[in-house]
Design a protein around this motif. Structure first.
Motif, PDB file in Angstrom:
ATOM      1  N   ASN A  15      47.185 -37.138  19.298  1.00  0.00           N
ATOM      2  CA  ASN A  15      47.199 -37.169  20.794  1.00  0.00           C
ATOM      3  C   ASN A  15      46.775 -38.449  21.306  1.00  0.00           C
ATOM      4  O   ASN A  15      45.777 -38.626  22.482  1.00  0.00           O
ATOM      5  CB  ASN A  15      46.145 -35.993  21.350  1.00  0.00           C
ATOM      6  N   GLY A  16      47.414 -39.643  20.765  1.00  0.00           N
ATOM      7  CA  GLY A  16      46.969 -41.012  21.412  1.00  0.00           C
ATOM      8  C   GLY A  16      45.732 -41.621  20.840  1.00  0.00           C
ATOM      9  O   GLY A  16      45.323 -42.726  21.190  1.00  0.00           O
ATOM     10  N   ARG A  17      44.901 -40.879  19.942  1.00  0.00           N
ATOM     11  CA  ARG A  17      43.779 -41.497  19.475  1.00  0.00           C
ATOM     12  C   ARG A  17      43.980 -41.680  17.803  1.00  0.00           C
ATOM     13  O   ARG A  17      44.665 -40.696  17.122  1.00  0.00           O
ATOM     14  CB  ARG A  17      42.491 -40.625  19.768  1.00  0.00           C
ATOM     15  N   HIS A  18      43.585 -42.634  17.232  1.00  0.00           N
ATOM     16  CA  HIS A  18      43.823 -42.975  15.901  1.00  0.00           C
ATOM     17  C   HIS A  18      42.848 -42.613  14.809  1.00  0.00           C
ATOM     18  O   HIS A  18      41.274 -42.759  15.393  1.00  0.00           O
ATOM     19  CB  HIS A  18      44.027 -44.553  15.703  1.00  0.00           C
ATOM     20  N   TRP A  19      43.068 -41.954  13.967  1.00  0.00           N
ATOM     21  CA  TRP A  19      41.965 -41.528  12.783  1.00  0.00           C
ATOM     22  C   TRP A  19      42.355 -42.041  11.480  1.00  0.00           C
ATOM     23  O   TRP A  19      43.337 -41.903  10.991  1.00  0.00           O
ATOM     24  CB  TRP A  19      41.927 -39.937  12.759  1.00  0.00           C
ATOM     25  N   LEU A  20      41.265 -42.575  10.745  1.00  0.00           N
ATOM     26  CA  LEU A  20      41.415 -43.313   9.488  1.00  0.00           C
ATOM     27  C   LEU A  20      41.011 -42.281   8.409  1.00  0.00           C
ATOM     28  O   LEU A  20      40.013 -41.595   8.542  1.00  0.00           O
ATOM     29  CB  LEU A  20      40.499 -44.558   9.657  1.00  0.00           C
ATOM     30  N   LEU A  21      41.915 -42.123   7.285  1.00  0.00           N
ATOM     31  CA  LEU A  21      41.564 -41.484   6.280  1.00  0.00           C
ATOM     32  C   LEU A  21      41.644 -42.268   5.049  1.00  0.00           C
ATOM     33  O   LEU A  21      42.538 -43.129   4.922  1.00  0.00           O
ATOM     34  CB  LEU A  21      42.602 -40.261   6.324  1.00  0.00           C
ATOM     35  N   THR A  22      40.790 -41.945   4.280  1.00  0.00           N
ATOM     36  CA  THR A  22      40.503 -42.911   2.822  1.00  0.00           C
ATOM     37  C   THR A  22      41.153 -42.043   1.672  1.00  0.00           C
ATOM     38  O   THR A  22      40.825 -40.763   1.631  1.00  0.00           O
ATOM     39  CB  THR A  22      39.344 -43.466   2.782  1.00  0.00           C
ATOM     40  N   ASN A  23      41.681 -42.486   0.802  1.00  0.00           N
ATOM     41  CA  ASN A  23      42.123 -41.946  -0.320  1.00  0.00           C
ATOM     42  C   ASN A  23      40.966 -41.024  -0.952  1.00  0.00           C
ATOM     43  O   ASN A  23      40.136 -41.352  -1.301  1.00  0.00           O
ATOM     44  CB  ASN A  23      42.698 -42.808  -1.642  1.00  0.00           C
ATOM     45  N   GLY A  24      41.177 -39.528  -1.363  1.00  0.00           N
ATOM     46  CA  GLY A  24      40.154 -38.772  -1.888  1.00  0.00           C
ATOM     47  C   GLY A  24      39.615 -38.130  -1.058  1.00  0.00           C
ATOM     48  O   GLY A  24      38.470 -37.325  -1.233  1.00  0.00           O
ATOM     49  N   GLU A  25      39.631 -38.113   0.433  1.00  0.00           N
ATOM     50  CA  GLU A  25      39.053 -37.504   1.332  1.00  0.00           C
ATOM     51  C   GLU A  25      40.079 -36.374   1.915  1.00  0.00           C
ATOM     52  O   GLU A  25      41.195 -36.480   1.757  1.00  0.00           O
ATOM     53  CB  GLU A  25      38.560 -38.448   2.623  1.00  0.00           C
ATOM     54  N   CYS A  26      39.320 -35.058   2.227  1.00  0.00           N
ATOM     55  CA  CYS A  26      40.029 -34.157   2.695  1.00  0.00           C
ATOM     56  C   CYS A  26      40.465 -34.412   4.381  1.00  0.00           C
ATOM     57  O   CYS A  26      40.010 -35.260   5.133  1.00  0.00           O
ATOM     58  CB  CYS A  26      39.377 -32.989   3.051  1.00  0.00           C
ATOM     59  N   LEU A  27      41.502 -33.971   5.122  1.00  0.00           N
ATOM     60  CA  LEU A  27      42.015 -34.138   6.294  1.00  0.00           C
ATOM     61  C   LEU A  27      40.939 -34.148   7.364  1.00  0.00           C
ATOM     62  O   LEU A  27      40.675 -34.954   8.137  1.00  0.00           O
ATOM     63  CB  LEU A  27      43.243 -33.321   6.733  1.00  0.00           C
ATOM     64  N   ASN A  28      39.823 -33.146   7.214  1.00  0.00           N
ATOM     65  CA  ASN A  28      38.930 -33.129   8.194  1.00  0.00           C
ATOM     66  C   ASN A  28      37.871 -33.949   8.058  1.00  0.00           C
ATOM     67  O   ASN A  28      36.838 -33.897   9.011  1.00  0.00           O
ATOM     68  CB  ASN A  28      38.563 -31.719   8.073  1.00  0.00           C
ATOM     69  N   ARG A  29      37.853 -34.914   7.194  1.00  0.00           N
ATOM     70  CA  ARG A  29      36.995 -36.219   7.020  1.00  0.00           C
ATOM     71  C   ARG A  29      37.381 -37.298   7.756  1.00  0.00           C
ATOM     72  O   ARG A  29      36.764 -38.304   7.432  1.00  0.00           O
ATOM     73  CB  ARG A  29      36.540 -36.155   5.582  1.00  0.00           C
ATOM     74  N   ALA A  30      38.537 -37.246   8.468  1.00  0.00           N
ATOM     75  CA  ALA A  30      39.304 -38.430   9.078  1.00  0.00           C
ATOM     76  C   ALA A  30      38.323 -38.913  10.023  1.00  0.00           C
ATOM     77  O   ALA A  30      37.625 -38.072  10.579  1.00  0.00           O
ATOM     78  CB  ALA A  30      40.518 -38.118   9.737  1.00  0.00           C
ATOM     79  N   PHE A  31      38.114 -40.200  10.113  1.00  0.00           N
ATOM     80  CA  PHE A  31      37.210 -41.033  11.188  1.00  0.00           C
ATOM     81  C   PHE A  31      37.964 -41.398  12.325  1.00  0.00           C
ATOM     82  O   PHE A  31      38.990 -42.143  12.184  1.00  0.00           O
ATOM     83  CB  PHE A  31      36.607 -42.214  10.173  1.00  0.00           C
ATOM     84  N   ALA A  32      37.254 -41.110  13.302  1.00  0.00           N
ATOM     85  CA  ALA A  32      38.023 -41.694  14.829  1.00  0.00           C
ATOM     86  C   ALA A  32      37.686 -42.968  14.617  1.00  0.00           C
ATOM     87  O   ALA A  32      36.607 -43.461  14.868  1.00  0.00           O
ATOM     88  CB  ALA A  32      37.504 -40.704  15.849  1.00  0.00           C
ATOM     89  N   LEU A  33      38.736 -43.634  14.985  1.00  0.00           N
ATOM     90  CA  LEU A  33      38.576 -45.264  15.396  1.00  0.00           C
ATOM     91  C   LEU A  33      38.471 -45.579  16.602  1.00  0.00           C
ATOM     92  O   LEU A  33      39.090 -45.086  17.703  1.00  0.00           O
ATOM     93  CB  LEU A  33      40.069 -46.060  14.748  1.00  0.00           C
ATOM     94  N   PRO A  34      37.455 -46.428  17.062  1.00  0.00           N
ATOM     95  CA  PRO A  34      37.284 -47.007  18.497  1.00  0.00           C
ATOM     96  C   PRO A  34      38.672 -47.401  19.091  1.00  0.00           C
ATOM     97  O   PRO A  34      39.550 -48.106  18.383  1.00  0.00           O
ATOM     98  CB  PRO A  34      36.081 -48.025  18.432  1.00  0.00           C
ATOM     99  N   PRO A  35      38.882 -47.465  20.458  1.00  0.00           N
ATOM    100  CA  PRO A  35      40.218 -48.113  21.089  1.00  0.00           C
ATOM    101  C   PRO A  35      40.338 -49.525  20.531  1.00  0.00           C
ATOM    102  O   PRO A  35      41.323 -49.876  20.377  1.00  0.00           O
ATOM    103  CB  PRO A  35      39.976 -47.743  22.410  1.00  0.00           C
ATOM    104  N   GLU A  36      39.319 -50.249  20.678  1.00  0.00           N
ATOM    105  CA  GLU A  36      39.589 -51.893  20.297  1.00  0.00           C
ATOM    106  C   GLU A  36      39.787 -52.157  18.910  1.00  0.00           C
ATOM    107  O   GLU A  36      40.349 -53.161  18.569  1.00  0.00           O
ATOM    108  CB  GLU A  36      38.285 -52.089  20.607  1.00  0.00           C
ATOM    109  N   ALA A  37      39.773 -51.000  17.931  1.00  0.00           N
ATOM    110  CA  ALA A  37      40.203 -51.314  16.656  1.00  0.00           C
ATOM    111  C   ALA A  37      41.866 -50.809  16.176  1.00  0.00           C
ATOM    112  O   ALA A  37      42.002 -51.087  15.075  1.00  0.00           O
ATOM    113  CB  ALA A  37      39.277 -50.238  15.872  1.00  0.00           C
ATOM    114  N   ARG A  38      42.497 -50.546  17.248  1.00  0.00           N
ATOM    115  CA  ARG A  38      43.751 -50.285  16.978  1.00  0.00           C
ATOM    116  C   ARG A  38      44.400 -51.637  16.649  1.00  0.00           C
ATOM    117  O   ARG A  38      44.341 -52.755  17.508  1.00  0.00           O
ATOM    118  CB  ARG A  38      44.329 -49.457  18.339  1.00  0.00           C
TER     119      ARG A  38
END
Length: 304
Positions: A281-304
């Motif tokens: 929904n317009g917000r970027h979420w970072l996921l690293t190999n080995g993590e489950c989907l609900n462990r995704a990390f919300a990136l700040p807008p300036e990090a896009r």
């Protein structure tokens, strides 16, 4: 001789009665009441000291935080109760609450002023709940959410909510002509509690269905892991593995593919090395190999 003995017995009996009666009277009419009185005096003195300490603490606190006077509920108890209850109802209607029910309780007098308690029930969507919380925490009042219970509704995107709110009205400062706290009007403006201003920052909360996995009792997003980031002819694709699935076959996702797994709904927009980025929904979420989907990390807008 016999009469003399009887006289002695009578005198002994009278002395015993006087001693016993005097002891009983001393214990019940003097000693015990005096002990109770002393205890009552001690308790009252301790209560008085504690009450004075609370007032001193509150006065010191308020002297260093004058802003609290501006956020106090109205100083007239009936006005504060009615106006805040109406505000809750208007806020609920603005956020799309269905069948709202609001109960208010008699205010409790405290060392600092009056404490209020309200209970609100109704039906609300995830987006409506996110909007409600957003507006609530921007409101300037001295209030808080004491409890919030969310119950899924079968075959519906809405949910039942049962929330308890607490508010405070402060005694006015020593100046009898002080404008704040207001007498019969809610404070105006806003108070910045939230880290970010725009509602769009929190819209991703509404995009995640809070009830989608509550009905079957299992959120697959908690058990679906990023297991590989591959490149086929230079084009990235990722593998997601649902550890609850019997087959163990990976879910293959390519760039710009939209997935809906449990409460996680997003579009794969980037993959590099061991990290992938989804758009929710317009917000970027970072996921690293080995993590489950609900462990995704919300990136700040300036990090896009």
């Amino acid at each position: 001789m016999k009469n003399y003995r009887n006289i002695l017995l009578l005198i002994g009996f009278v002395l015993f009665v006087l001693w016993y009666g005097g002891t009983w009277a001393y214990r019940t009419q003097y000693k015990e009441p005096r002990a109770k009185l002393n205890k009552a005096i001690t308790d009252f003195e301790a209560y008085t000291k504690q009450f004075q300490a609370n007032i001193a603490t509150m006065q010191t606190f308020l002297q260093g935080n004058q802003n609290y006077y501006y956020r106090s509920l109205p100083r007239i108890p009936n006005s504060a109760r009615m106006l805040y209850q109406n505000w809750l109802l208007e806020l609920g209607q603005f956020c799309g609450i269905e069948e709202p029910q609001i109960d208010s309780y008699n205010p409790t007098q405290a060392a600092y002023g009056y404490a209020y308690r309200f209970q609100m029930q109704g039906r609300l969507s995830s987006e409506g709940l996110a909007r409600f919380l957003y507006e609530f925490y921007w409101a300037p009042f001295l209030h808080r959410i004491a409890s919030l219970q969310i119950t899924p509704i079968e075959k519906s995107e809405n949910m039942k909510i049962d929330a308890v709110f607490e508010g405070a009205a402060l005694y006015p400062p020593s100046d009898p002509n002080a404008y704040y706290p207001l007498r019969d009007k809610l404070p105006e403006g806003y108070f910045k509690r939230l880290a970010s201003g725009p509602f769009a920052t929190y819209a991703s909360v509404a995009n995640r269905s809070l009830t989608q996995y509550a009905r079957p009792g299992l959120d697959k997003a908690d058990y679906t892991y990023l297991t590989a980031v591959n490149y086929v002819n230079g084009v990235p694709e990722i593998w997601l593995t649902d550890r609850t699935a019997a087959s163990g076959e990976p879910i293959v996702v390519h760039l710009n593919d939209k997935i809906r797994i449990g409460s996680f709904v997003g579009t794969l927009v980037e993959a590099e090395d061991e990290n992938v980025i989804f758009d929710l929904n317009g917000r970027h979420w970072l996921l690293t190999n080995g993590e489950c989907l609900n462990r995704a990390f919300a990136l700040p807008p300036e990090a896009r």
